[in-house]
Design a protein around this motif. Sequence first.
Motif, PDB file in Angstrom:
ATOM      1  N   VAL A   1       1.733  12.234  -3.233  1.00 25.09           N
ATOM      2  CA  VAL A   1       0.273  12.322  -3.315  1.00 25.09           C
ATOM      3  C   VAL A   1      -0.286  11.664  -4.576  1.00 25.09           C
ATOM      4  O   VAL A   1      -1.493  11.623  -4.771  1.00 25.09           O
ATOM      5  CB  VAL A   1      -0.216  13.798  -3.221  1.00 25.09           C
ATOM      6  N   GLY A   2       0.601  11.159  -5.439  1.00 22.46           N
ATOM      7  CA  GLY A   2       0.132  10.542  -6.684  1.00 22.46           C
ATOM      8  C   GLY A   2       0.163   9.024  -6.609  1.00 22.46           C
ATOM      9  O   GLY A   2       0.709   8.447  -5.668  1.00 22.46           O
ATOM     10  N   HIS A   3      -0.418   8.415  -7.628  1.00 20.89           N
ATOM     11  CA  HIS A   3      -0.460   6.956  -7.683  1.00 20.89           C
ATOM     12  C   HIS A   3       0.961   6.377  -7.693  1.00 20.89           C
ATOM     13  O   HIS A   3       1.833   6.879  -8.389  1.00 20.89           O
ATOM     14  CB  HIS A   3      -1.211   6.525  -8.948  1.00 20.89           C
ATOM     15  N   VAL A   4       1.172   5.330  -6.918  1.00 25.16           N
ATOM     16  CA  VAL A   4       2.497   4.703  -6.838  1.00 25.16           C
ATOM     17  C   VAL A   4       2.447   3.312  -7.453  1.00 25.16           C
ATOM     18  O   VAL A   4       1.634   2.477  -7.059  1.00 25.16           O
ATOM     19  CB  VAL A   4       2.972   4.574  -5.371  1.00 25.16           C
ATOM     20  N   GLN A   5       3.292   3.083  -8.443  1.00 28.84           N
ATOM     21  CA  GLN A   5       3.419   1.740  -8.986  1.00 28.84           C
ATOM     22  C   GLN A   5       4.297   0.909  -8.053  1.00 28.84           C
ATOM     23  O   GLN A   5       5.269   1.417  -7.497  1.00 28.84           O
ATOM     24  CB  GLN A   5       4.047   1.788 -10.383  1.00 28.84           C
ATOM     25  N   THR A   6       3.925  -0.350  -7.918  1.00 29.79           N
ATOM     26  CA  THR A   6       4.624  -1.210  -6.966  1.00 29.79           C
ATOM     27  C   THR A   6       6.126  -1.252  -7.236  1.00 29.79           C
ATOM     28  O   THR A   6       6.925  -1.276  -6.305  1.00 29.79           O
ATOM     29  CB  THR A   6       4.034  -2.635  -7.026  1.00 29.79           C
ATOM     30  N   ASN A   7       6.502  -1.217  -8.513  1.00 34.94           N
ATOM     31  CA  ASN A   7       7.935  -1.298  -8.818  1.00 34.94           C
ATOM     32  C   ASN A   7       8.707  -0.017  -8.475  1.00 34.94           C
ATOM     33  O   ASN A   7       9.916   0.039  -8.610  1.00 34.94           O
ATOM     34  CB  ASN A   7       8.162  -1.711 -10.284  1.00 34.94           C
TER      35      ASN A   7
ATOM     36  N   ALA B   1       1.039  -1.678  -0.203  1.00 33.79           N
ATOM     37  CA  ALA B   1       1.429  -1.507   1.199  1.00 33.79           C
ATOM     38  C   ALA B   1       2.478  -2.538   1.604  1.00 33.79           C
ATOM     39  O   ALA B   1       3.445  -2.211   2.304  1.00 33.79           O
ATOM     40  CB  ALA B   1       0.192  -1.609   2.098  1.00 33.79           C
ATOM     41  N   GLN B   2       2.291  -3.756   1.154  1.00 35.38           N
ATOM     42  CA  GLN B   2       3.257  -4.819   1.481  1.00 35.38           C
ATOM     43  C   GLN B   2       4.622  -4.513   0.884  1.00 35.38           C
ATOM     44  O   GLN B   2       5.660  -4.727   1.512  1.00 35.38           O
ATOM     45  CB  GLN B   2       2.749  -6.170   0.967  1.00 35.38           C
ATOM     46  N   GLU B   3       4.640  -4.006  -0.328  1.00 37.20           N
ATOM     47  CA  GLU B   3       5.911  -3.678  -0.980  1.00 37.20           C
ATOM     48  C   GLU B   3       6.583  -2.485  -0.278  1.00 37.20           C
ATOM     49  O   GLU B   3       7.796  -2.481  -0.077  1.00 37.20           O
ATOM     50  CB  GLU B   3       5.646  -3.376  -2.463  1.00 37.20           C
ATOM     51  N   LEU B   4       5.797  -1.495   0.092  1.00 40.05           N
ATOM     52  CA  LEU B   4       6.356  -0.349   0.837  1.00 40.05           C
ATOM     53  C   LEU B   4       6.919  -0.817   2.175  1.00 40.05           C
ATOM     54  O   LEU B   4       7.994  -0.380   2.605  1.00 40.05           O
ATOM     55  CB  LEU B   4       5.278   0.717   1.073  1.00 40.05           C
ATOM     56  N   SER B   5       6.214  -1.723   2.803  1.00 39.29           N
ATOM     57  CA  SER B   5       6.647  -2.270   4.088  1.00 39.29           C
ATOM     58  C   SER B   5       7.979  -3.008   3.940  1.00 39.29           C
ATOM     59  O   SER B   5       8.918  -2.812   4.722  1.00 39.29           O
ATOM     60  CB  SER B   5       5.556  -3.208   4.622  1.00 39.29           C
ATOM     61  N   LEU B   6       8.043  -3.834   2.902  1.00 36.56           N
ATOM     62  CA  LEU B   6       9.268  -4.597   2.627  1.00 36.56           C
ATOM     63  C   LEU B   6      10.452  -3.655   2.397  1.00 36.56           C
ATOM     64  O   LEU B   6      11.535  -3.826   2.970  1.00 36.56           O
ATOM     65  CB  LEU B   6       9.041  -5.473   1.384  1.00 36.56           C
ATOM     66  N   GLN B   7      10.231  -2.639   1.572  1.00 34.92           N
ATOM     67  CA  GLN B   7      11.316  -1.713   1.239  1.00 34.92           C
ATOM     68  C   GLN B   7      11.720  -0.863   2.443  1.00 34.92           C
ATOM     69  O   GLN B   7      12.897  -0.595   2.656  1.00 34.92           O
ATOM     70  CB  GLN B   7      10.913  -0.812   0.068  1.00 34.92           C
ATOM     71  N   ALA B   8      10.742  -0.434   3.210  1.00 34.44           N
ATOM     72  CA  ALA B   8      11.044   0.359   4.407  1.00 34.44           C
ATOM     73  C   ALA B   8      11.871  -0.473   5.380  1.00 34.44           C
ATOM     74  O   ALA B   8      12.860   0.014   5.954  1.00 34.44           O
ATOM     75  CB  ALA B   8       9.751   0.837   5.063  1.00 34.44           C
ATOM     76  N   THR B   9      11.490  -1.728   5.548  1.00 41.27           N
ATOM     77  CA  THR B   9      12.215  -2.614   6.449  1.00 41.27           C
ATOM     78  C   THR B   9      13.653  -2.802   5.964  1.00 41.27           C
ATOM     79  O   THR B   9      14.605  -2.704   6.735  1.00 41.27           O
ATOM     80  CB  THR B   9      11.491  -3.973   6.549  1.00 41.27           C
ATOM     81  N   ARG B  10      13.804  -3.048   4.669  1.00 40.63           N
ATOM     82  CA  ARG B  10      15.142  -3.212   4.071  1.00 40.63           C
ATOM     83  C   ARG B  10      16.002  -1.980   4.273  1.00 40.63           C
ATOM     84  O   ARG B  10      17.203  -2.066   4.497  1.00 40.63           O
ATOM     85  CB  ARG B  10      15.018  -3.448   2.559  1.00 40.63           C
TER      86      ARG B  10
END
Length: 249
Positions: free
Chosen positions: A88-94, A115-124
């Motif tokens: 629920v808190g702020h997420v840094q891209t890294n 969102a793009q970074e979360l998408s990339l990591q989820a896919t990986r």
Amino acid sequence: MINIDSDSQLNNLAANLAHVRSRIAQAAQSAGRSPDEITLIAVSKTKPLELVKLAYTLGIKDFGENRVQEAQQKIAGFQAQGLHWHMVGHVQTNKASKVVSLFDCIQSVDSLRLAQELSLQATRQGKRRVILLEVNVAGEKSKAGVSLDNASELARQIVSLTGLEVQGLMTVAPLVANPEEVRPIFRALRTLRERLQEELPTSQWEHLSMGMTDDYTVAIEEGATIVRIGRAIFGERELKQAKNEGNEP
Ligand SMILES: *Cc1c(COP(=O)(O)O)cnc(C)c1O
């Protein structure tokens, strides 16, 4: 041997939870809604894992945390049936990779880059993660979240990302003396959801995550499907720790 300390902790927690649950039920009923439509997330930030485990024995399955490192220790220390962890808190891209591996639901998505970074990591990681878009309805400078004006555009960009499943919106209302003052904030989030349901009907816009200790009954009257409650369940947080809320070190 009876452990008096954890016994009284359990009693306190049980009383707090009973109180919160009955207020949730009352607010739902007064709005002509079923209490079953509302998921209670216990926000356990700054609180020890022992309390999380006790809350679980009292039927809480959803827990909210706002700092990756703190959450990581709790999540690693507690495996149990049906548990769901919400960021629920702020997420840094890294931190996207860690957040994807730790949390079932990320409620604080407020930029395309994140969102793009979360998408990339989820896919990986071969995972699919539920996300909510965090909206800064009141436009407070001190708070995270996409503005009401930009929410629709961000939503449109995010719905097609692989590995993520948008399920709705989240907001943190301004701190006010009387919760009635933030009723228009909650209403505005619901109105935004209705607009997104029309504009992007292939995605689910089911959830409105709104309402905290001071304002959850008003949020429920305005349609909250998720309330995020910390202090009313676990007691006040210590000031020193509370200062770090929402900030990753
Ligand atoms: C801390 C926090 C909560 C819970 O707040 P309480 O006032 O303790 O109920 C809910 N949502 C977010 C995003 C938080 O950071």
